[in-house]
Design an enzyme around this catalytic site. Structure first.
Site, PDB file in Angstrom:
ATOM      1  N   ARG A 235       0.843  -1.190   0.000  1.00 38.10           N
ATOM      2  CA  ARG A 235       0.000   0.000   0.000  1.00 38.10           C
ATOM      3  C   ARG A 235       0.881   1.244   0.000  1.00 38.10           C
ATOM      4  NH1 ARG A 235      -3.372  -2.950  -1.407  1.00 38.10           N
ATOM      5  NH2 ARG A 235      -5.435  -3.381  -0.501  1.00 38.10           N
ATOM      6  N   ASP A 259       4.892  -0.257  -6.603  1.00 37.68           N
ATOM      7  CA  ASP A 259       3.684  -0.682  -7.308  1.00 37.68           C
ATOM      8  C   ASP A 259       2.421  -0.150  -6.637  1.00 37.68           C
ATOM      9  OD1 ASP A 259       2.429  -2.273  -9.442  1.00 37.68           O
ATOM     10  OD2 ASP A 259       1.683  -3.536  -7.799  1.00 37.68           O
ATOM     11  N   GLU A 264      -3.946   6.919  -6.414  1.00 35.62           N
ATOM     12  CA  GLU A 264      -3.855   6.103  -7.624  1.00 35.62           C
ATOM     13  C   GLU A 264      -5.009   6.427  -8.571  1.00 35.62           C
ATOM     14  OE1 GLU A 264      -1.564   2.281  -5.640  1.00 35.62           O
ATOM     15  OE2 GLU A 264      -3.709   2.149  -6.001  1.00 35.62           O
ATOM     16  N   HIS A 286       0.172  -0.375 -10.066  1.00 35.78           N
ATOM     17  CA  HIS A 286      -0.579  -1.263  -9.175  1.00 35.78           C
ATOM     18  C   HIS A 286      -1.022  -2.531  -9.912  1.00 35.78           C
ATOM     19  CE1 HIS A 286      -2.892  -1.151  -5.150  1.00 35.78           C
ATOM     20  NE2 HIS A 286      -2.709  -2.412  -5.526  1.00 35.78           N
TER      21      HIS A 286
END
Length: 319
Positions: A235, A259, A264, A286
């Site tokens: 996260r 990632d 986001e 992600h």
């Protein structure tokens, strides 16, 4: 009774994933994407609601009188007001253990790319540096083996354990971090500060909670004596993102593979966006969770959770 099932963000599973519909009487309504201000209108008739990342807050729940069950097509449920669902007697389920291969594989894709400077060498070849060198090799960027290196893992769940297994197969020394500020977790765990100091590769696989938010910040980067590679496939909020940018720019760490970001997609002025052309920084959108196999498991588990609820035996309940 016939259930009315609404999936608000089916596009998050991708077009090649097929979702089996439940084997009981129902109507089925699917939306590819749903904006936050569209949730109440689209879900108003739902008895069962499927969401992945669409926010489901108390003000919206107040407008959904028929809702009996929420199936989250992910492990994390921070987009759902679970407490508000509990107060209303609405069970919330999630999907579990679907990412125990895909996330560790993505983690090591990032680790290997950074440890062996793959991005830098790819860019060098594209720019003609190999031809100009007039010899069989280029040695302009660091190349380090994983064998013999120390792998620090923050998060001892199924994914962290799978990362450790792969690390050991490469011949790495594995340290599982104790929870920050804890000294009573036994001999299988190494104190958090010691892991920060000893790791050549540090990788995060813990949930985002009030205790873990900002887990890696300026103080932690200052303790990274071995200039490790930092990888985050968990996260975004686990890392102070501006502190990471500063650490990379001043050379406190050897590279970062990210990632998960706090926002986001990240806005154009996000601090990470000024790093994206650096060969020692890899930002992926992600997708660590998103192998085709894993996404199919997500879809299959969602259907199974819905069927279990209707059968009176709910599973994977988080409320």
């Amino acid at each position: 009774m016939s259930e009315h099932i609404v999936f608000l963000d089916h596009d998050t599973l991708g077009p090649e994933v097929s979702m089996r519909r439940p084997g009981f009487p129902h109507t089925w309504e699917v939306h590819g994407r749903t904006a936050p201000d569209e949730v109440a209108e689209r879900a108003v008739k739902a008895t069962i609601l499927i969401v992945n990342k669409v926010p489901l807050r108390e003000a919206v729940l107040d407008r959904l009188p028929n809702l009996r069950f929420v199936a989250v097509a992910a492990t994390g449920t921070d987009n759902v007001d679970v407490a508000a669902c509990r107060r209303r007697g609405i069970p919330v389920s999630n999907v579990r253990a679907y990412a125990v291969h895909t996330v560790p594989e993505h983690t090591f894709a990032l680790i290997l790319a950074l440890r062996r400077s793959l991005m830098a060498y790819r860019d060098a070849v594209a720019a003609g540096a190999w031809q100009r060198a007039a010899q069989f090799t280029l040695l302009d960027h660091p190349i380090r083996d994983l064998n013999g290196a120390t792998l620090g893992i923050v998060g001892e769940g199924a994914i962290g354990q799978a990362v450790a297994q792969i690390g050991r197969a490469f011949g790495m020394r594995v340290l599982f971090s104790a929870h920050k500020g804890r000294s009573d977790m036994g001999p299988l765990y190494t104190p958090f500060e010691e892991v920060i100091e000893r790791s050549d590769v540090l990788t995060l696989h813990c949930p985002l909670t009030p205790e873990t938010r900002g887990l890696i910040g300026e103080a932690e980067f200052a303790r990274m004596r071995r200039r490790p590679i930092l990888v985050n496939t968990a996260r975004g909020g686990l890392i102070d993102e501006q502190a990471l940018v500063s650490a990379l720019e001043r050379g406190s760490i050897a590279g970062a593979g990210i990632d998960a970001v706090s926002a986001e997609p990240p806005p154009p002025d996000h601090p990470f966006m000024r790093l994206v052309n650096r060969p020692d920084f890899i930002l992926t959108p992600h997708v660590g969770w998103a192998s085709r196999e894993a996404r199919q498991q997500v879809a299959d588990q969602v259907t199974a959770c819905i069927e279990a609820f209707v059968a009176g035996q709910p599973r994977n309940v988080v409320t």
